[in-house]
Design a protein around this motif. Structure first.
Motif, PDB file in Angstrom:
ATOM      1  N   VAL A 146     -35.981  84.402  58.495  1.00 53.37           N
ATOM      2  CA  VAL A 146     -35.508  83.646  57.335  1.00 53.37           C
ATOM      3  C   VAL A 146     -35.340  82.172  57.687  1.00 53.37           C
ATOM      4  CG1 VAL A 146     -33.546  83.293  55.788  1.00 53.37           C
ATOM      5  CG2 VAL A 146     -34.422  85.600  56.187  1.00 53.37           C
ATOM      6  N   TYR A 147     -34.745  81.884  58.845  1.00 52.45           N
ATOM      7  CA  TYR A 147     -34.567  80.481  59.235  1.00 52.45           C
ATOM      8  C   TYR A 147     -35.914  79.788  59.430  1.00 52.45           C
ATOM      9  CZ  TYR A 147     -29.498  80.624  59.777  1.00 52.45           C
ATOM     10  OH  TYR A 147     -28.147  80.695  59.530  1.00 52.45           O
ATOM     11  N   THR A 148     -36.889  80.511  59.970  1.00 50.25           N
ATOM     12  CA  THR A 148     -38.229  79.933  60.143  1.00 50.25           C
ATOM     13  C   THR A 148     -38.859  79.620  58.789  1.00 50.25           C
ATOM     14  OG1 THR A 148     -38.574  81.121  62.219  1.00 50.25           O
ATOM     15  CG2 THR A 148     -40.542  80.329  61.070  1.00 50.25           C
ATOM     16  N   ILE A 149     -38.734  80.562  57.856  1.00 51.19           N
ATOM     17  CA  ILE A 149     -39.293  80.364  56.515  1.00 51.19           C
ATOM     18  C   ILE A 149     -38.609  79.198  55.814  1.00 51.19           C
ATOM     19  CG2 ILE A 149     -39.471  81.400  54.219  1.00 51.19           C
ATOM     20  CD1 ILE A 149     -39.800  84.115  55.682  1.00 51.19           C
ATOM     21  N   LEU A 150     -37.287  79.139  55.900  1.00 50.56           N
ATOM     22  CA  LEU A 150     -36.549  78.056  55.247  1.00 50.56           C
ATOM     23  C   LEU A 150     -36.921  76.700  55.834  1.00 50.56           C
ATOM     24  CD1 LEU A 150     -33.029  79.713  54.882  1.00 50.56           C
ATOM     25  CD2 LEU A 150     -34.599  79.115  53.033  1.00 50.56           C
ATOM     26  N   ALA A 151     -37.149  76.660  57.145  1.00 46.99           N
ATOM     27  CA  ALA A 151     -37.552  75.400  57.774  1.00 46.99           C
ATOM     28  C   ALA A 151     -38.902  74.941  57.236  1.00 46.99           C
ATOM     29  CB  ALA A 151     -37.611  75.567  59.293  1.00 46.99           C
ATOM     30  N   ARG A 152     -39.820  75.885  57.042  1.00 44.41           N
ATOM     31  CA  ARG A 152     -41.134  75.539  56.506  1.00 44.41           C
ATOM     32  C   ARG A 152     -41.025  75.082  55.049  1.00 44.41           C
ATOM     33  NH1 ARG A 152     -45.766  77.313  58.802  1.00 44.41           N
ATOM     34  NH2 ARG A 152     -46.662  78.026  56.834  1.00 44.41           N
ATOM     35  N   GLU A 194     -38.412  73.824  53.652  1.00 41.22           N
ATOM     36  CA  GLU A 194     -37.681  72.562  53.627  1.00 41.22           C
ATOM     37  C   GLU A 194     -38.585  71.399  54.026  1.00 41.22           C
ATOM     38  OE1 GLU A 194     -33.215  71.050  54.939  1.00 41.22           O
ATOM     39  OE2 GLU A 194     -34.222  72.595  56.122  1.00 41.22           O
ATOM     40  N   SER A 195     -39.424  71.604  55.030  1.00 37.76           N
ATOM     41  CA  SER A 195     -40.325  70.532  55.460  1.00 37.76           C
ATOM     42  C   SER A 195     -41.350  70.203  54.382  1.00 37.76           C
ATOM     43  CB  SER A 195     -41.040  70.922  56.757  1.00 37.76           C
ATOM     44  OG  SER A 195     -41.913  72.022  56.539  1.00 37.76           O
ATOM     45  N   ALA A 196     -41.664  71.202  53.551  1.00 38.76           N
ATOM     46  CA  ALA A 196     -42.593  70.981  52.439  1.00 38.76           C
ATOM     47  C   ALA A 196     -41.880  70.449  51.198  1.00 38.76           C
ATOM     48  CB  ALA A 196     -43.310  72.279  52.094  1.00 38.76           C
TER      49      ALA A 196
END
Length: 328
Positions: free
Chosen positions: A46-52, A54-56
């Motif tokens: 989930v944190y990995t997905i949210l980081a992606r 968020e960066s987008a």
């Protein structure tokens, strides 16, 4: 790692990204632990997905409340810049244009009196509200136009399509349907499982929302034989014509069996409350009479419904675009 397995992993990542974003769009701001629990994903995923995301600039962090442990206070919501919509709502005497962000915030609003040259006026209003909002015309996701009956804007739509990129969806719809949708989402029928709305457009018009289909407004019928009831002028809608309208609405309510009947305040020259009281007395004869309510003012509700409809469609477009992307 083979190409096939790499492709499968990317496809799974896209599905998970869409699932996370779809959950945030439909249910509002969520923390990473909440998303992991609700979607049955690992916290690290989930944190990995949210980081992606968020960066987008598709999601952003919001602090729900002060806390010693910041991670518990941080939630993720749709980034306000993720989608931008323009709504133009036309009434018989004025036009209102709104530019709204993904959070539903009206970044700019322009109101003008209607002129005979509506086609040019609509194009100018869109340009004006986009400029006032400081929005990039190339990044407008949707332009949605709400029109009364008998008014068309086909030339305006074509002109706007020439001036905006192909990625901008442009469509026109019924201002009355947008208004009816707003009454169900934000107005007097907000908690009703189903409702029927009757108002002026400019003749007497009905819109119904069956149970389980909130937001899907159906303009089910019109009655052009009652112009004085629909007219917005003092002294309109008296005598037998009021009885005729009450009988008409009663028969429609008997067939559709709504939980709530919303009566347009503008009916009978602004005598909607009087009509609603008469209608409520008539409907008490039914085994399970619906609640009869008076609508909010027509134009603000139509604007509200138009913006909400445009945002719903723009968010759906955003989720659809994610499906076929190899990366965000």
């Amino acid at each position: 790692m083979t190409y096939s397995s790499l492709r499968d992993r990317r496809a799974q990542a896209r599905r998970q990204e869409r699932l996370v974003l779809e959950t945030i769009v439909s249910r509002g701001a969520k923390s990473a632990p909440e998303l992991a629990r609700e979607l049955e994903l690992s916290s690290s995923a989930v944190y990995t997905i949210l980081a992606r995301l968020e960066s987008a600039r598709l999601v952003g962090r919001v602090v729900a409340r002060p806390s010693r442990r910041a991670s518990r206070a941080v939630r993720y919501d749709l980034d306000p810049t993720a989608v931008t919509v323009v709504s133009v709502t036309v009434s018989w005497d004025s036009v209102v244009a709104v530019c709204a962000d993904a959070a539903g915030v009206h970044r700019a609003t322009v109101t003008r009196g209607r002129t005979p040259d509506l086609e040019t006026e609509l194009s100018d209003l869109v340009d004006k509200v986009v400029a006032d909002a400081g929005a990039d015309p190339a990044l407008i996701d949707r332009i949605i136009i709400g029109l009364p009956r008998f008014i068309t804007a086909s030339h305006s739509v074509e002109r706007l399509r020439e001036r905006f990129p192909a990625s901008t969806r442009i469509e026109a719809g019924s201002a009355f349907a947008f208004r009816a949708a707003a009454e169900g989402r934000f107005g007097v029928a907000r908690d009703a499982p189903s409702y029927l709305m009757v108002g002026a457009d400019p003749d007497v018009v009905f819109a119904s929302v069956p149970a389980g289909r909130r937001g899907q407004v159906e303009v089910t019928g019109r009655r052009g034989l009652l112009p004085e009831l629909a007219a917005d002028r003092p002294g309109a809608g008296t005598g037998n014509r009021v009885d005729e309208l009450v009988t008409l609405v009663s028969s429609v309510a008997l067939v559709l069996d709504p939980a709530v009947v919303v009566v347009g305040a503008e009916l009978g020259g602004g005598r909607g409350a009087e009509l609603a009281a008469t209608l409520a007395a008539r409907l008490r004869e039914l085994p399970e009479p619906p609640l009869v309510m008076v609508s909010r003012p027509a134009l603000p509700a139509a604007v509200e419904g138009s913006v909400a409809t445009g945002l719903d469609k723009a968010r759906d477009d955003l989720l659809t675009r994610m499906t076929g992307r190899s990366e965000i």
